[in-house]
Design a protein around this motif. Structure first.
Motif, PDB file in Angstrom:
ATOM      1  N   VAL A   1     113.725 137.424 -96.185  1.00  0.00           N
ATOM      2  CA  VAL A   1     112.630 137.408 -97.263  1.00  0.00           C
ATOM      3  C   VAL A   1     111.077 136.946 -96.699  1.00  0.00           C
ATOM      4  CG1 VAL A   1     111.595 136.772 -99.465  1.00  0.00           C
ATOM      5  CG2 VAL A   1     114.004 137.559 -99.211  1.00  0.00           C
ATOM      6  N   ILE A   2     111.646 135.735 -95.864  1.00  0.00           N
ATOM      7  CA  ILE A   2     110.170 135.164 -95.300  1.00  0.00           C
ATOM      8  C   ILE A   2     109.699 136.117 -94.020  1.00  0.00           C
ATOM      9  CG2 ILE A   2     109.519 133.189 -93.686  1.00  0.00           C
ATOM     10  CD1 ILE A   2     111.632 131.526 -95.097  1.00  0.00           C
ATOM     11  N   LEU A   3     110.764 136.711 -93.342  1.00  0.00           N
ATOM     12  CA  LEU A   3     110.278 137.720 -92.401  1.00  0.00           C
ATOM     13  C   LEU A   3     109.688 139.048 -92.693  1.00  0.00           C
ATOM     14  CD1 LEU A   3     111.690 135.605 -90.258  1.00  0.00           C
ATOM     15  CD2 LEU A   3     112.559 137.551 -89.334  1.00  0.00           C
ATOM     16  N   LEU A   4     110.212 139.493 -93.921  1.00  0.00           N
ATOM     17  CA  LEU A   4     109.762 140.748 -94.196  1.00  0.00           C
ATOM     18  C   LEU A   4     108.109 140.912 -94.218  1.00  0.00           C
ATOM     19  CD1 LEU A   4     112.326 142.022 -96.957  1.00  0.00           C
ATOM     20  CD2 LEU A   4     111.572 143.149 -94.628  1.00  0.00           C
ATOM     21  N   PRO A   5     107.260 140.267 -94.930  1.00  0.00           N
ATOM     22  CA  PRO A   5     105.746 140.565 -94.916  1.00  0.00           C
ATOM     23  C   PRO A   5     105.412 140.445 -93.553  1.00  0.00           C
ATOM     24  CG  PRO A   5     106.236 138.899 -96.298  1.00  0.00           C
ATOM     25  CD  PRO A   5     107.602 139.277 -95.427  1.00  0.00           C
ATOM     26  N   THR A   6     105.691 139.571 -92.695  1.00  0.00           N
ATOM     27  CA  THR A   6     105.182 139.589 -91.259  1.00  0.00           C
ATOM     28  C   THR A   6     105.492 140.819 -90.430  1.00  0.00           C
ATOM     29  OG1 THR A   6     105.466 137.199 -91.057  1.00  0.00           O
ATOM     30  CG2 THR A   6     105.057 138.237 -88.949  1.00  0.00           C
ATOM     31  N   ILE A   7     106.614 141.254 -90.454  1.00  0.00           N
ATOM     32  CA  ILE A   7     107.360 142.591 -89.806  1.00  0.00           C
ATOM     33  C   ILE A   7     106.563 143.583 -90.221  1.00  0.00           C
ATOM     34  CG2 ILE A   7     109.176 144.226 -89.546  1.00  0.00           C
ATOM     35  CD1 ILE A   7     110.824 141.358 -89.287  1.00  0.00           C
ATOM     36  N   ILE A   8     106.294 143.970 -91.787  1.00  0.00           N
ATOM     37  CA  ILE A   8     105.836 144.879 -92.407  1.00  0.00           C
ATOM     38  C   ILE A   8     104.290 145.228 -91.854  1.00  0.00           C
ATOM     39  CG2 ILE A   8     104.798 145.938 -94.452  1.00  0.00           C
ATOM     40  CD1 ILE A   8     107.498 144.760 -95.983  1.00  0.00           C
ATOM     41  N   LYS A   9     103.577 144.038 -91.952  1.00  0.00           N
ATOM     42  CA  LYS A   9     102.184 144.216 -91.563  1.00  0.00           C
ATOM     43  C   LYS A   9     101.985 144.500 -90.324  1.00  0.00           C
ATOM     44  CE  LYS A   9      99.179 143.806 -94.005  1.00  0.00           C
ATOM     45  NZ  LYS A   9      98.614 145.099 -94.756  1.00  0.00           N
ATOM     46  N   SER A  10     102.716 143.706 -89.510  1.00  0.00           N
ATOM     47  CA  SER A  10     102.444 144.040 -87.814  1.00  0.00           C
ATOM     48  C   SER A  10     103.019 145.293 -87.334  1.00  0.00           C
ATOM     49  CB  SER A  10     103.108 142.866 -87.284  1.00  0.00           C
ATOM     50  OG  SER A  10     104.604 143.012 -87.171  1.00  0.00           O
ATOM     51  N   THR A  11     103.913 145.920 -87.914  1.00  0.00           N
ATOM     52  CA  THR A  11     104.425 147.388 -87.732  1.00  0.00           C
ATOM     53  C   THR A  11     103.427 148.222 -88.126  1.00  0.00           C
ATOM     54  OG1 THR A  11     106.698 146.714 -87.812  1.00  0.00           O
ATOM     55  CG2 THR A  11     106.291 148.938 -88.081  1.00  0.00           C
ATOM     56  N   GLU A  12     102.693 148.236 -89.585  1.00  0.00           N
ATOM     57  CA  GLU A  12     101.974 148.791 -90.004  1.00  0.00           C
ATOM     58  C   GLU A  12     100.626 148.921 -89.210  1.00  0.00           C
ATOM     59  OE1 GLU A  12     100.236 150.039 -94.410  1.00  0.00           O
ATOM     60  OE2 GLU A  12     101.073 148.012 -94.138  1.00  0.00           O
TER      61      GLU A  12
ATOM     62  N   ILE B   1     123.203 132.239 -85.332  1.00  0.00           N
ATOM     63  CA  ILE B   1     123.964 133.343 -86.288  1.00  0.00           C
ATOM     64  C   ILE B   1     122.976 133.511 -87.435  1.00  0.00           C
ATOM     65  CG2 ILE B   1     125.765 133.361 -87.981  1.00  0.00           C
ATOM     66  CD1 ILE B   1     127.379 131.709 -86.084  1.00  0.00           C
ATOM     67  N   ILE B   2     122.372 132.587 -87.802  1.00  0.00           N
ATOM     68  CA  ILE B   2     121.276 132.807 -88.981  1.00  0.00           C
ATOM     69  C   ILE B   2     120.209 133.760 -88.355  1.00  0.00           C
ATOM     70  CG2 ILE B   2     119.449 131.800 -90.314  1.00  0.00           C
ATOM     71  CD1 ILE B   2     121.328 129.609 -91.132  1.00  0.00           C
ATOM     72  N   ILE B   3     119.683 133.513 -87.085  1.00  0.00           N
ATOM     73  CA  ILE B   3     118.619 134.494 -86.777  1.00  0.00           C
ATOM     74  C   ILE B   3     119.275 135.688 -86.520  1.00  0.00           C
ATOM     75  CG2 ILE B   3     117.118 134.759 -84.608  1.00  0.00           C
ATOM     76  CD1 ILE B   3     116.691 131.826 -84.333  1.00  0.00           C
ATOM     77  N   VAL B   4     120.313 135.918 -85.973  1.00  0.00           N
ATOM     78  CA  VAL B   4     120.826 137.502 -85.934  1.00  0.00           C
ATOM     79  C   VAL B   4     121.162 138.085 -87.228  1.00  0.00           C
ATOM     80  CG1 VAL B   4     122.919 138.692 -84.998  1.00  0.00           C
ATOM     81  CG2 VAL B   4     122.000 136.854 -83.473  1.00  0.00           C
ATOM     82  N   LEU B   5     121.740 137.266 -88.130  1.00  0.00           N
ATOM     83  CA  LEU B   5     121.931 137.944 -89.280  1.00  0.00           C
ATOM     84  C   LEU B   5     120.444 138.199 -90.130  1.00  0.00           C
ATOM     85  CD1 LEU B   5     124.941 136.096 -90.912  1.00  0.00           C
ATOM     86  CD2 LEU B   5     124.770 138.546 -90.274  1.00  0.00           C
ATOM     87  N   THR B   6     119.760 137.381 -89.961  1.00  0.00           N
ATOM     88  CA  THR B   6     118.166 137.571 -90.466  1.00  0.00           C
ATOM     89  C   THR B   6     117.511 138.867 -89.682  1.00  0.00           C
ATOM     90  OG1 THR B   6     117.919 135.362 -91.106  1.00  0.00           O
ATOM     91  CG2 THR B   6     115.876 136.653 -90.964  1.00  0.00           C
ATOM     92  N   LEU B   7     117.770 139.052 -88.462  1.00  0.00           N
ATOM     93  CA  LEU B   7     117.126 140.206 -87.971  1.00  0.00           C
ATOM     94  C   LEU B   7     117.872 141.539 -88.356  1.00  0.00           C
ATOM     95  CD1 LEU B   7     116.319 138.679 -84.333  1.00  0.00           C
ATOM     96  CD2 LEU B   7     114.824 139.302 -86.417  1.00  0.00           C
TER      97      LEU B   7
ATOM     98  N   ILE C   1     108.103 140.931 -84.793  1.00  0.00           N
ATOM     99  CA  ILE C   1     109.350 140.132 -84.994  1.00  0.00           C
ATOM    100  C   ILE C   1     109.458 138.829 -84.355  1.00  0.00           C
ATOM    101  CG2 ILE C   1     111.717 140.374 -84.184  1.00  0.00           C
ATOM    102  CD1 ILE C   1     111.475 143.426 -84.509  1.00  0.00           C
ATOM    103  N   LEU C   2     108.971 138.696 -83.252  1.00  0.00           N
ATOM    104  CA  LEU C   2     108.719 137.459 -82.726  1.00  0.00           C
ATOM    105  C   LEU C   2     107.965 136.304 -83.569  1.00  0.00           C
ATOM    106  CD1 LEU C   2     108.520 138.209 -78.890  1.00  0.00           C
ATOM    107  CD2 LEU C   2     110.553 137.235 -80.176  1.00  0.00           C
ATOM    108  N   LEU C   3     106.875 136.864 -84.297  1.00  0.00           N
ATOM    109  CA  LEU C   3     106.108 136.004 -84.857  1.00  0.00           C
ATOM    110  C   LEU C   3     106.931 135.565 -86.119  1.00  0.00           C
ATOM    111  CD1 LEU C   3     102.584 137.807 -84.726  1.00  0.00           C
ATOM    112  CD2 LEU C   3     103.027 135.432 -83.834  1.00  0.00           C
ATOM    113  N   GLY C   4     107.675 136.648 -86.771  1.00  0.00           N
ATOM    114  CA  GLY C   4     108.486 136.329 -88.046  1.00  0.00           C
ATOM    115  C   GLY C   4     109.381 135.194 -87.454  1.00  0.00           C
ATOM    116  N   ILE C   5     110.199 135.309 -86.404  1.00  0.00           N
ATOM    117  CA  ILE C   5     111.263 134.653 -86.087  1.00  0.00           C
ATOM    118  C   ILE C   5     110.490 132.938 -85.874  1.00  0.00           C
ATOM    119  CG2 ILE C   5     112.620 133.636 -84.191  1.00  0.00           C
ATOM    120  CD1 ILE C   5     113.245 136.599 -83.727  1.00  0.00           C
ATOM    121  N   GLY C   6     109.345 132.967 -85.221  1.00  0.00           N
ATOM    122  CA  GLY C   6     108.676 131.703 -84.866  1.00  0.00           C
ATOM    123  C   GLY C   6     108.267 130.963 -86.278  1.00  0.00           C
TER     124      GLY C   6
END
Length: 184
Positions: A126-137, A46-52, A178-183
């Motif tokens: 908040v933890i996932l955002l930097p990883t997602i932003i940088k990898s998407t960019e 549930i936490i992973i789904v809400l976080t994503l 996204i997968l790196l952020g979840i990890g």
């Protein structure tokens, strides 16, 4: 007559005395606290789904803005540097952020008591955002400029080019982030 029974609140001595003085048992309730991993797995999912749900749209939109629409100026350079710094922050610091900001905020707003799944999801977002932003960019930067130019030359505007050309070609990089952020 024993109508309610709870070993945890009455203790063993009272339980024995109640059993020996009772003539009949009308209701017997037993409660097992904890036990098993099922609850932990369900809560984690549930936490992973809400976080994503929270982090992915914000992260992708931010990366698209930085890569496609923002001008190269001092403000965007500062924001990019702050995102890079957030990538290196230890998880315990984010946990303190969640405990100091999100838990009290949600306790006031939605009347929770203590930590909740939503406060954990906000902290994880908040933890996932930097990883997602940088990898998407980075995934958007790798796409050849000829694809963008061809779409614009065919009459598509900037938004249509991003949605129909850039995002489909950047999907593998976005999913990797996204997968790196979840990890993490």
């Amino acid at each position: 007559l024993i109508s309610k029974f709870s070993f945890l609140t009455d203790g063993a001595e009272n339980m024995i005395a109640n059993f020996e003085s009772a003539t009949e048992i009308n209701d017997l309730t037993s409660q097992f606290v904890g036990g098993g991993i099922r609850g932990s797995i369900i809560t984690t999912i549930i936490i992973i789904v809400l976080t994503l749900i929270l982090a992915v749209p914000i992260g992708i939109a931010t990366a698209i803005y930085f890569n496609e629409f923002s001008f190269k100026n001092k403000f965007t350079d500062i924001i990019r540097n702050l995102i890079d710094v957030l990538t290196g922050v230890p998880s315990i610091i984010y946990g303190l952020l969640g405990a100091a900001v999100f838990v009290p905020l949600l306790n006031r707003v939605i009347n929770t008591s203590g930590g909740s799944i939503l406060s954990g999801s906000l902290t994880m977002a908040v933890i996932l955002l930097p990883t997602i932003i940088k990898s998407t960019e980075e995934a958007l930067k790798v796409i050849p400029g000829d694809l963008r130019n061809a779409s614009l030359a065919l009459g598509a505007n900037n938004t249509q080019t991003v949605i129909n050309v850039m995002l489909p070609n950047a999907t593998p990089g976005i999913l990797t982030g996204i997968l790196l952020g979840i990890g993490r």
